[in-house]
Design an enzyme around this catalytic site. Structure first.
Site, short mmCIF file in Angstrom:
data_model
loop_
_atom_site.label_atom_id
_atom_site.label_comp_id
_atom_site.label_asym_id
_atom_site.label_seq_id
_atom_site.Cartn_x
_atom_site.Cartn_y
_atom_site.Cartn_z
N SER A 9 0.75 -1.12 0.11
CA SER A 9 0.19 0.07 -0.13
C SER A 9 0.66 1.18 -0.03
O SER A 9 1.70 1.60 0.91
CB SER A 9 -0.95 0.05 1.13
OG SER A 9 -1.42 1.14 1.21
N HIS A 34 -1.13 -1.09 -4.26
CA HIS A 34 -2.36 -0.57 -3.84
C HIS A 34 -2.41 0.69 -3.27
O HIS A 34 -1.32 1.04 -2.71
CB HIS A 34 -2.43 -1.66 -2.33
CG HIS A 34 -3.96 -1.27 -2.10
ND1 HIS A 34 -4.97 -1.89 -2.12
CD2 HIS A 34 -4.32 -0.68 -0.97
CE1 HIS A 34 -6.04 -1.81 -1.45
NE2 HIS A 34 -5.73 -0.76 -0.72
N ASP A 36 -4.51 4.05 -1.72
CA ASP A 36 -5.54 4.11 -0.90
C ASP A 36 -6.13 5.79 -1.18
O ASP A 36 -5.13 6.63 -0.86
CB ASP A 36 -5.06 3.88 0.42
CG ASP A 36 -4.90 2.58 0.76
OD1 ASP A 36 -6.08 1.75 0.68
OD2 ASP A 36 -3.84 2.16 1.39
N MET A 38 -8.33 8.67 0.05
CA MET A 38 -9.47 8.97 1.08
C MET A 38 -9.83 10.49 1.06
O MET A 38 -8.94 11.27 0.67
CB MET A 38 -8.72 8.75 2.44
CG MET A 38 -8.02 7.57 2.88
SD MET A 38 -7.08 7.33 4.19
CE MET A 38 -6.54 5.67 4.17
N HIS A 67 -7.95 1.88 -4.33
CA HIS A 67 -9.03 1.67 -3.35
C HIS A 67 -9.58 3.00 -3.07
O HIS A 67 -8.86 3.60 -2.28
CB HIS A 67 -8.39 1.00 -2.22
CG HIS A 67 -9.14 0.69 -0.96
ND1 HIS A 67 -8.78 0.37 0.28
CD2 HIS A 67 -10.59 0.63 -0.76
CE1 HIS A 67 -9.78 0.07 1.09
NE2 HIS A 67 -10.55 0.51 0.56
N MET A 69 -11.78 4.93 -0.99
CA MET A 69 -12.59 5.29 0.15
C MET A 69 -13.10 6.44 0.24
O MET A 69 -12.64 7.52 1.11
CB MET A 69 -11.60 5.09 1.66
CG MET A 69 -11.28 3.52 1.61
SD MET A 69 -9.66 3.38 2.75
CE MET A 69 -8.49 3.67 1.54
N MET A 138 -11.81 -5.60 4.43
CA MET A 138 -11.22 -4.98 5.20
C MET A 138 -10.95 -5.61 6.52
O MET A 138 -12.17 -6.04 7.24
CB MET A 138 -11.94 -3.46 5.62
CG MET A 138 -11.91 -2.72 4.36
SD MET A 138 -10.43 -2.43 3.24
CE MET A 138 -9.52 -1.42 4.94
N ASP A 176 -7.32 -6.45 3.37
CA ASP A 176 -6.53 -5.19 3.71
C ASP A 176 -6.44 -4.80 4.99
O ASP A 176 -7.55 -4.48 5.68
CB ASP A 176 -7.30 -3.98 2.72
CG ASP A 176 -6.54 -2.81 2.69
OD1 ASP A 176 -5.55 -2.55 3.35
OD2 ASP A 176 -7.02 -1.77 2.00
N GLY A 177 -5.56 -4.57 5.71
CA GLY A 177 -5.34 -4.12 7.03
C GLY A 177 -4.40 -4.98 8.00
O GLY A 177 -5.02 -6.01 8.21
#
Ligand code: DX5
Ligand code: ZN
Length: 219
Positions: A9, A34, A36, A38, A67, A69, A138, A176-177
């Protein structure tokens, strides 16, 4: 066992040094990156958007796994396609009509993914199996890197693994996470095939970190 892929990520990368860090990943055989995104509304944090992804694109041949969000992701699909995403994953909770957005993503020429937050049951994804190329479970509340892996999400991966296998469809099951050498094998055993890892890849020595996760997956 099918091949398990790591998707580092970029949230945990050093953006001033991203090209060099991506080169190390590629030298280690990493195929996915990946990204992210946001918006400060869907999640209580802001990261980066299409401008940054576009500027990273020429520096890597990795598959860009974006991804989103963000709320109402349908507003920005074209921007993230143009920026160079290969997969665009939306959140089930972020839009009124997830099936329509998945269709929109495919129509824009990229692969379509859909993700569930920890509080959302895996079953909501089953009717979307026709429209998805990726399911993402997640294992932390989305918004921040470096949180603790939620092992109680494993039944969700198992449910989706079974549904994907029974459907015969080519859907990649991602997690993921909190993925690190200790948790990666747990998620893989539950059925995940694409393991997103941020801090466990970028904190310290990237080359050693990738090797440690790969070694943990040999069982
Ligand atoms: C969290 C993000 C994750 C995050 C993972 O909202 O979706 O991709 O970067 O970070 P780690 O691996 O540190 O939990
Ligand atoms: Zn993510």
């Amino acid at each position: 066992m099918e091949k398990i892929y790591i998707a580092p990520s970029a949230l945990s990368a050093d953006f001033g040094n991203a090209a060099a860090q991506f080169r190390i990943l590629e030298e280690q055989g990493v195929e996915y990156l990946h990204l992210d995104v946001m918006d400060g509304i869907f999640v209580p944090n802001i990261s980066f958007g299409q401008v940054v992804i576009k500027s990273l694109r020429p520096h890597s041949k990795m598959i860009f796994d974006t991804h989103l969000m963000i709320t109402e992701p349908e507003r920005y699909i074209d921007d993230f396609v143009k920026a160079g995403s290969d997969y665009i994953t939306i959140h089930y909770e972020a839009t009124k009509d997830p099936a329509a957005v998945l269709k929109q993503i495919r129509a824009a020429g990229v692969k379509a993914g859909i993700s569930v937050k920890p509080g959302t049951p895996a079953e909501v994804l089953l009717p979307l199996i026709e429209y998805a190329d990726m399911f993402l479970v997640m294992t932390v509340e989305p918004g921040f890197g470096g949180q603790r892996f939620m092992a109680d999400m494993m039944p969700k991966l198992e449910t989706l693994r079974k549904a994907i296998d029974e459907s015969g469809k080519d859907i990649i099951l991602s997690v993921d996470g909190g993925i690190d050498p200790a948790t990666a094998p747990i998620a893989a055993k539950a059925g995940a095939r694409l393991l997103v890892a941020g801090s466990a890849v970028f904190k310290g020595d990237i080359k050693e970190n990738i090797a440690a996760i790969n070694n943990a997956l040999i069982y």
